[in-house]
Scaffold this motif. Sequence first.
Motif, PDB file in Angstrom:
ATOM      1  N   ALA A  56      -0.492  -4.199   5.763  1.00  0.00           N
ATOM      2  CA  ALA A  56       0.783  -4.438   5.085  1.00  0.00           C
ATOM      3  C   ALA A  56       0.680  -4.178   3.592  1.00  0.00           C
ATOM      4  O   ALA A  56       1.671  -3.846   2.956  1.00  0.00           O
ATOM      5  N   ASP A  57      -0.530  -4.291   3.012  1.00  0.00           N
ATOM      6  CA  ASP A  57      -0.673  -4.064   1.582  1.00  0.00           C
ATOM      7  C   ASP A  57      -0.828  -2.581   1.228  1.00  0.00           C
ATOM      8  O   ASP A  57      -0.865  -2.228   0.061  1.00  0.00           O
ATOM      9  N   TYR A  58      -0.888  -1.711   2.225  1.00  0.00           N
ATOM     10  CA  TYR A  58      -0.935  -0.269   1.973  1.00  0.00           C
ATOM     11  C   TYR A  58       0.476   0.233   1.689  1.00  0.00           C
ATOM     12  O   TYR A  58       1.450  -0.320   2.187  1.00  0.00           O
ATOM     13  N   PRO A  59       0.592   1.311   0.933  1.00  0.00           N
ATOM     14  CA  PRO A  59       1.924   1.907   0.759  1.00  0.00           C
ATOM     15  C   PRO A  59       2.490   2.310   2.120  1.00  0.00           C
ATOM     16  O   PRO A  59       1.741   2.718   3.013  1.00  0.00           O
ATOM     17  N   PRO A  60       3.796   2.199   2.303  1.00  0.00           N
ATOM     18  CA  PRO A  60       4.390   2.449   3.629  1.00  0.00           C
ATOM     19  C   PRO A  60       4.029   3.800   4.241  1.00  0.00           C
ATOM     20  O   PRO A  60       3.797   3.883   5.444  1.00  0.00           O
ATOM     21  N   LEU A  61       3.926   4.841   3.435  1.00  0.00           N
ATOM     22  CA  LEU A  61       3.622   6.164   3.990  1.00  0.00           C
ATOM     23  C   LEU A  61       2.179   6.296   4.449  1.00  0.00           C
ATOM     24  O   LEU A  61       1.851   7.190   5.221  1.00  0.00           O
ATOM     25  N   LEU A  62       1.300   5.399   3.983  1.00  0.00           N
ATOM     26  CA  LEU A  62      -0.111   5.515   4.327  1.00  0.00           C
ATOM     27  C   LEU A  62      -0.580   4.478   5.350  1.00  0.00           C
ATOM     28  O   LEU A  62      -1.737   4.459   5.715  1.00  0.00           O
ATOM     29  N   ARG A  63       0.312   3.607   5.821  1.00  0.00           N
ATOM     30  CA  ARG A  63      -0.100   2.556   6.756  1.00  0.00           C
ATOM     31  C   ARG A  63      -0.656   3.124   8.057  1.00  0.00           C
ATOM     32  O   ARG A  63      -1.701   2.698   8.528  1.00  0.00           O
ATOM     33  N   GLY A  64       0.042   4.075   8.634  1.00  0.00           N
ATOM     34  CA  GLY A  64      -0.432   4.669   9.884  1.00  0.00           C
ATOM     35  C   GLY A  64      -1.753   5.383   9.693  1.00  0.00           C
ATOM     36  O   GLY A  64      -2.667   5.271  10.515  1.00  0.00           O
ATOM     37  N   LEU A  65      -1.871   6.118   8.577  1.00  0.00           N
ATOM     38  CA  LEU A  65      -3.115   6.825   8.282  1.00  0.00           C
ATOM     39  C   LEU A  65      -4.258   5.838   8.059  1.00  0.00           C
ATOM     40  O   LEU A  65      -5.377   6.054   8.534  1.00  0.00           O
ATOM     41  N   ALA A  66      -3.978   4.738   7.363  1.00  0.00           N
ATOM     42  CA  ALA A  66      -5.007   3.722   7.122  1.00  0.00           C
ATOM     43  C   ALA A  66      -5.477   3.110   8.431  1.00  0.00           C
ATOM     44  O   ALA A  66      -6.668   2.883   8.631  1.00  0.00           O
ATOM     45  N   LYS A  67      -4.538   2.848   9.329  1.00  0.00           N
ATOM     46  CA  LYS A  67      -4.902   2.265  10.626  1.00  0.00           C
ATOM     47  C   LYS A  67      -5.789   3.223  11.419  1.00  0.00           C
ATOM     48  O   LYS A  67      -6.818   2.822  11.968  1.00  0.00           O
ATOM     49  N   VAL A  68      -5.425   4.503  11.452  1.00  0.00           N
ATOM     50  CA  VAL A  68      -6.242   5.499  12.155  1.00  0.00           C
ATOM     51  C   VAL A  68      -7.615   5.601  11.510  1.00  0.00           C
ATOM     52  O   VAL A  68      -8.639   5.642  12.197  1.00  0.00           O
ATOM     53  N   TRP A  69      -7.659   5.618  10.160  1.00  0.00           N
ATOM     54  CA  TRP A  69      -8.928   5.747   9.448  1.00  0.00           C
ATOM     55  C   TRP A  69      -9.856   4.577   9.779  1.00  0.00           C
ATOM     56  O   TRP A  69     -11.008   4.780  10.145  1.00  0.00           O
ATOM     57  N   HIS A  70      -9.358   3.346   9.629  1.00  0.00           N
ATOM     58  CA  HIS A  70     -10.211   2.171   9.791  1.00  0.00           C
ATOM     59  C   HIS A  70     -10.548   1.855  11.242  1.00  0.00           C
ATOM     60  O   HIS A  70     -11.629   1.334  11.521  1.00  0.00           O
ATOM     61  N   GLU A  71      -9.650   2.154  12.165  1.00  0.00           N
ATOM     62  CA  GLU A  71      -9.872   1.761  13.552  1.00  0.00           C
ATOM     63  C   GLU A  71     -10.423   2.869  14.435  1.00  0.00           C
ATOM     64  O   GLU A  71     -11.002   2.585  15.480  1.00  0.00           O
ATOM     65  N   GLN A  72     -10.239   4.138  14.041  1.00  0.00           N
ATOM     66  CA  GLN A  72     -10.693   5.221  14.911  1.00  0.00           C
ATOM     67  C   GLN A  72     -11.716   6.140  14.254  1.00  0.00           C
ATOM     68  O   GLN A  72     -12.669   6.547  14.896  1.00  0.00           O
ATOM     69  N   VAL A  73     -11.539   6.478  12.980  1.00  0.00           N
ATOM     70  CA  VAL A  73     -12.430   7.440  12.334  1.00  0.00           C
ATOM     71  C   VAL A  73     -13.711   6.785  11.857  1.00  0.00           C
ATOM     72  O   VAL A  73     -14.807   7.245  12.200  1.00  0.00           O
ATOM     73  N   GLN A  74     -13.612   5.711  11.067  1.00  0.00           N
ATOM     74  CA  GLN A  74     -14.818   5.066  10.541  1.00  0.00           C
ATOM     75  C   GLN A  74     -15.780   4.592  11.623  1.00  0.00           C
ATOM     76  O   GLN A  74     -16.997   4.772  11.461  1.00  0.00           O
TER      77      GLN A  74
END
Length: 173
Positions: A56-74
């Motif tokens: 929720a603290d990520y900018p709205p346009l980057l929330r989905g990307l952040a979720k993919v990055w932290h949960e699938q890529v890393q």
Amino acid sequence: MRWWPLGASALLALSFKALGQGAIHKCLQPDGVVLYSDQACSMAHGNLALSVSGYADYPPLLRGLAKVWHEQVQPLFGGVDLLPYLALLYGLMSLVCFFAYWRDKRFAMRGARRTPEARLHLYELLGGWPGGLVAQRLIRHKNRKLGYQLTFWSIVLLHLLTAALVLWLAHRP
């Protein structure tokens, strides 16, 4: 009359109504979290997963990307530091790109068959843009053609923006 003795829930409801949001729904989630929303509880529950997940603290346009990055890529890298591997990739591709520029310049002076610009751009796109930049400065090749330079600097900008985004995502909790 002072308004804060009303309590947080009443204050929140009044502020939503003052903004013209209409009805306020107080939704009790299964995990005990109380959510106030202008949406029906069934819709608000779906949006809660994002708000309590840490994105929720990520900018709205980057929330989905952040979720993919932290949960699938890393998790794919298992805690391995990628910086040395990226440095090696950029170094090797820079050598390939520099050699391609040098070879193309040599063939151009002889009048022989040249390296296609698309191939040079591919080497740059694959991480060789630092070598291309050095070649443009040292051997003075492909440094005057405007169309080529526009594509080259677009590739550089793409790499820098991607690197900035990855570093930003990687260093956020």
